[in-house]
Design a protein around this motif. Structure first.
Motif, PDB file in Angstrom:
ATOM      1  N   GLU A 124       2.795  -1.334 -11.406  1.00  0.00           N
ATOM      2  CA  GLU A 124       3.830  -2.256 -10.668  1.00  0.00           C
ATOM      3  C   GLU A 124       3.917  -1.868  -9.216  1.00  0.00           C
ATOM      4  O   GLU A 124       4.069  -2.775  -8.330  1.00  0.00           O
ATOM      5  CB  GLU A 124       5.105  -1.781 -11.421  1.00  0.00           C
ATOM      6  CG  GLU A 124       4.975  -2.502 -12.656  1.00  0.00           C
ATOM      7  CD  GLU A 124       5.999  -1.896 -13.746  1.00  0.00           C
ATOM      8  OE1 GLU A 124       7.038  -1.334 -13.318  1.00  0.00           O
ATOM      9  OE2 GLU A 124       5.992  -2.539 -14.699  1.00  0.00           O
ATOM     10  N   MET A 125       3.855  -0.427  -8.774  1.00  0.00           N
ATOM     11  CA  MET A 125       3.631  -0.149  -7.471  1.00  0.00           C
ATOM     12  C   MET A 125       2.995  -1.015  -6.585  1.00  0.00           C
ATOM     13  O   MET A 125       3.149  -1.462  -5.502  1.00  0.00           O
ATOM     14  CB  MET A 125       3.783   1.336  -7.227  1.00  0.00           C
ATOM     15  CG  MET A 125       3.773   1.787  -5.858  1.00  0.00           C
ATOM     16  SD  MET A 125       3.463   3.612  -5.698  1.00  0.00           S
ATOM     17  CE  MET A 125       5.313   3.768  -5.456  1.00  0.00           C
ATOM     18  N   PHE A 126       1.529  -0.780  -6.891  1.00  0.00           N
ATOM     19  CA  PHE A 126       0.485  -1.424  -6.022  1.00  0.00           C
ATOM     20  C   PHE A 126       0.692  -2.736  -6.111  1.00  0.00           C
ATOM     21  O   PHE A 126       0.039  -3.358  -5.264  1.00  0.00           O
ATOM     22  CB  PHE A 126      -0.922  -0.758  -6.817  1.00  0.00           C
ATOM     23  CG  PHE A 126      -1.298   0.253  -5.989  1.00  0.00           C
ATOM     24  CD1 PHE A 126      -0.605   1.628  -6.673  1.00  0.00           C
ATOM     25  CD2 PHE A 126      -2.307   0.417  -5.021  1.00  0.00           C
ATOM     26  CE1 PHE A 126      -1.022   2.861  -5.799  1.00  0.00           C
ATOM     27  CE2 PHE A 126      -2.500   1.687  -4.671  1.00  0.00           C
ATOM     28  CZ  PHE A 126      -1.713   2.824  -5.042  1.00  0.00           C
ATOM     29  N   ARG A 127       1.124  -3.527  -7.082  1.00  0.00           N
ATOM     30  CA  ARG A 127       1.498  -5.194  -6.993  1.00  0.00           C
ATOM     31  C   ARG A 127       2.543  -5.336  -5.812  1.00  0.00           C
ATOM     32  O   ARG A 127       2.391  -5.942  -4.856  1.00  0.00           O
ATOM     33  CB  ARG A 127       1.960  -5.517  -8.429  1.00  0.00           C
ATOM     34  CG  ARG A 127       0.729  -5.526  -9.296  1.00  0.00           C
ATOM     35  CD  ARG A 127       1.119  -6.374 -10.546  1.00  0.00           C
ATOM     36  NE  ARG A 127       0.792  -7.930 -10.182  1.00  0.00           N
ATOM     37  CZ  ARG A 127       1.640  -8.955 -10.801  1.00  0.00           C
ATOM     38  NH1 ARG A 127       2.599  -8.738 -11.579  1.00  0.00           N
ATOM     39  NH2 ARG A 127       1.376 -10.186 -10.476  1.00  0.00           N
ATOM     40  N   LYS A 128       3.425  -4.349  -5.790  1.00  0.00           N
ATOM     41  CA  LYS A 128       4.454  -4.430  -4.795  1.00  0.00           C
ATOM     42  C   LYS A 128       3.925  -3.792  -3.546  1.00  0.00           C
ATOM     43  O   LYS A 128       4.667  -4.604  -2.512  1.00  0.00           O
ATOM     44  CB  LYS A 128       5.702  -3.327  -5.319  1.00  0.00           C
ATOM     45  CG  LYS A 128       6.491  -3.649  -6.472  1.00  0.00           C
ATOM     46  CD  LYS A 128       7.952  -3.163  -6.501  1.00  0.00           C
ATOM     47  CE  LYS A 128       8.486  -3.966  -7.810  1.00  0.00           C
ATOM     48  NZ  LYS A 128      10.101  -3.606  -7.626  1.00  0.00           N
ATOM     49  N   PHE A 129       2.900  -3.263  -3.418  1.00  0.00           N
ATOM     50  CA  PHE A 129       2.236  -2.977  -1.848  1.00  0.00           C
ATOM     51  C   PHE A 129       1.520  -4.301  -1.658  1.00  0.00           C
ATOM     52  O   PHE A 129       1.009  -4.512  -0.561  1.00  0.00           O
ATOM     53  CB  PHE A 129       1.004  -1.992  -2.128  1.00  0.00           C
ATOM     54  CG  PHE A 129       1.631  -0.588  -2.018  1.00  0.00           C
ATOM     55  CD1 PHE A 129       2.591  -0.382  -0.891  1.00  0.00           C
ATOM     56  CD2 PHE A 129       1.513   0.200  -2.983  1.00  0.00           C
ATOM     57  CE1 PHE A 129       2.958   1.194  -0.973  1.00  0.00           C
ATOM     58  CE2 PHE A 129       1.822   1.872  -2.890  1.00  0.00           C
ATOM     59  CZ  PHE A 129       2.557   1.990  -1.814  1.00  0.00           C
ATOM     60  N   GLY A 130       1.302  -5.362  -2.673  1.00  0.00           N
ATOM     61  CA  GLY A 130       0.731  -6.732  -2.316  1.00  0.00           C
ATOM     62  C   GLY A 130      -0.593  -6.553  -2.679  1.00  0.00           C
ATOM     63  O   GLY A 130      -1.288  -7.596  -2.284  1.00  0.00           O
TER      64      GLY A 130
END
Ligand SMILES: CC(=O)N[C@H]1[C@@H](OP(=O)(O)OP(=O)(O)OC[C@H]2O[C@@H](n3ccc(=O)[nH]c3=O)[C@H](O)[C@@H]2O)O[C@H](CO)[C@@H](O)[C@@H]1O[C@H](C)C(=O)N[C@@H](C)C(=O)N[C@H](CCC(=O)O)C(=O)O
Ligand SMILES: Nc1ncnc2c1ncn2[C@@H]1O[C@H](COP(=O)(O)OP(=O)(O)OP(=O)(O)O)[C@@H](O)[C@H]1O
Ligand SMILES: N[C@H](CCC[C@H](N)C(=O)O)C(=O)O
Ligand SMILES: [Mg+2]
Length: 483
Positions: A124-130
């Motif tokens: 989820e975090m790396f998706r939020k990083f784009g």
């Protein structure tokens, strides 16, 4: 693909027949063999795949990869004897699918508890990083937002590499996966190229499979022993085996800790029911997670983000937006103002941690009622311990069923109750039907109380004699609450 191109890096003992032929597919299950394919015979836990070689050949397989001495007399068949067919299956699977892990930044998470939480939060975090990201986990597999059903915590090497290849095709740059001890021991991950490995913790579980804690530890450690020097190895410095895990790794070593000096260090400021105030490397933030164990998970996520080159401040910002994973400390509030928490705690340590987390936020206001069972055909020695921990940290306990599989549900509950003396039995009820057990807990609960429903978390089934019957703790609770 040419057979000989699939044999790179494999310990071959002997080849009989033509290795310069085109292969149409590879299988480890004879029943899936097709014309022109290669069958890899694995020595399984239940049966030995070498027994099924002729079945695969009858279905048209042209190549047999085996580890045991077998009859190699069939005409026109290539027989390849290898030192270790499980290791070969992993490596052949990576090559068959175009070596996808080499094209991804792949990070594996291992440990008794916290793998799903850590891997999912990284996704989820790396998706939020784009970024475009893939996830392989107990709850579900994901490829950049698209969900795929998961059957295992770590899939077999063919399914695993097929998923990784799909991630590459979808343009994913990162992949996070859980690495179970079964998978390490069965070499499901052979041939994968990891960029990092995370160790969460090791406490008792799976002794049905590994037999001793020493063997269980050895399996986990093997993951780190095999990491390349280009990878990082991030370990929990507060776990008594955290350093042991990295003893023989070639990877660059990093630590995280709540208690001692470490590369990634957390301090807990305040605990409450909807989150925790913490400091990570001296920077304050508020996270939406309860329990010290989750601070460890989040710290591992933070450390990994930094080690993969992300901006630390941005990582902290994203951390504060992340929400608990399905079936992990999922909180439901009743109309009568008591709380039900559905959690996947299915080991003694997890149960202790989650109950301690509940007490830390309850601060003596309200009682704790725990509904818990133990899985059938799994580690029997954890049953009495889990019962004792539940009783020690609860005002009322209801022992019930959790995936009895091929065992008698009552017998599993009796194994749990065997851990309790007559005093402890006084606050314990035995109710085989899980739905009934949850209903009873709800009847007993009063305003301000907490009911912990442990063991099944996200699971939406009860596995009885090989059949998965629909059952979802959260659904049962919502029905009782009239939602
Ligand atoms: C105990 C265990 O881990 N078993 C796994 C193992 O199966 P196995 O070795 O028993 O296979 P087997 O049935 O003996 O067969 C051996 C070989 O013969 C082949 N065969 C068999 C029959 C036939 O007609 N033809 C044939 O070719 C099979 O395809 C196999 O290659 O290898 C299979 C393929 O990878 C797995 O599906 C299977 O997982 C079973 C279903 C399972 O329940 N596993 C659990 C315990 C598990 O792996 N759990 C961990 C997570 C645990 C945690 O961390 O909490 C996981 O990673 O999911
Ligand atoms: N870091 C941790 N330390 C101890 N207990 C934890 C930790 N994280 C989670 N838990 C507890 O363990 C339960 C399972 O968490 P999670 O699903 O993340 O673990 P897992 O390692 O993926 O388990 P599995 O082996 O079944 O895949 C949680 O519901 C919680 O009760
Ligand atoms: N991956 C774990 C999950 C256990 C979950 C619990 N609900 C059970 O069935 O024992 C196992 O297979 O041991
Ligand atoms: Mg998991």
């Amino acid at each position: 693909m040419k057979l000989k191109d699939l044999l790179k890096g494999i310990d071959i003992v002997e080849i009989k027949g033509n290795e310069n032929l085109e292969i149409t597919g590879i299988q480890t299950d004879s029943r899936k063999a097709i014309a022109g394919s290669a069958f890899i015979a694995l020595k399984g836990v239940q049966v030995d795949g070498h027994q099924y070689i002729n079945n695969a050949l009858d279905l048209g397989a042209k190549v047999v990869i085996h580890q045991e001495k077998v009859d190699t007399s069939r005409e026109g068949i290539t027989y390849i004897k290898v030192k270790d067919s499980a290791d070969a299956a992993g490596k052949i699977a990576t090559l068959w699918y175009g070596d996808p892990s080499a094209k991804l930044k792949l990070v594996g998470v291992t440990g008794t508890n916290g793998k799903t939480t850590t891997a999912t939060l990284l996704y989820e975090m790396f998706r939020k990083f784009g970024n475009k990201v893939g996830l392989l986990s107990t709850v579900a597999n994901y490829i950049d937002g698209t969900v795929y059903h998961a059957t295992h915590t770590t899939p077999d090497p063919l399914s695993l590499n097929e998923m990784l290849a799909k991630m590459v095709d979808a343009g994913c740059e990162y992949a996070f996966m859980e690495v179970s001890s079964h998978a390490i021991h069965q070499k499901r991950i052979s041939g994968l190229k990891f960029d990092g490995g995370i160790f969460t913790n090791i406490t008792q579980d799976h002794l049905d499979y590994h037999k001793t804690m020493a063997e269980y530890l050895k399996a986990k450690k093997m993951f780190f022993d095999n990491l390349p020097e280009t990878a990082f190895a991030l370990t929990n410095a507060d776990d008594k085996n955290g350093a042991v895990m990295l003893q023989n790794t070639k990877a660059k070593k990093y630590t995280y800790s709540v208690k001692t000096l470490a590369d990634f260090k957390a301090k807990i400021i305040e605990k409450h029911f909807d989150g925790t105030a913490v400091e990570f490397n001296n920077k304050e933030l508020q996270v939406q997670f309860v329990g010290v164990f989750n601070v460890y998970n989040l710290l591992a996520v933070y450390g990994t983000a930094v080690l993969l080159g992300q901006d630390p401040d941005e990582a902290l910002l994203i951390l504060s937006t992340l929400k608990p994973v399905s079936g992990r400390f999922e909180t439901l509030r009743s109309p009568e103002n008591y709380t039900a928490i559905v959690d996947y705690a299915h080991t003694p340590d997890a149960l202790t941690n989650v109950l301690e987390a509940i007490h830390e936020v309850l601060e003596g206001n309200g009682r704790v009622i725990t509904v818990v069972g133990c899985g059938g055909n799994r580690d029997k020695t954890k049953r009495p311990i889990m019962a004792r921990e539940a009783v020690r940290l609860s005002d009322q306990v209801i022992l019930t069923s959790d995936n009895p599989r091929f065992e008698e549900p009552q017998a599993i509950i009796n194994d749990m109750a065997d851990g309790l003396n007559s005093q402890q039995m006084k606050k314990t009820l035995l109710i085989v039907e899980r739905e009934q057990a949850i209903k009873t807990a709800c009847t007993l609960a009063k305003e301000g109380d907490v009911i912990l429903i442990a063991g099944k978390g996200h699971e939406d089934y009860q596995d009885v004699k090989g059949v998965k019957h629909h059952f979802d703790d959260r659904e049962v609770v919502r029905n009782i609450f009239g939602e």
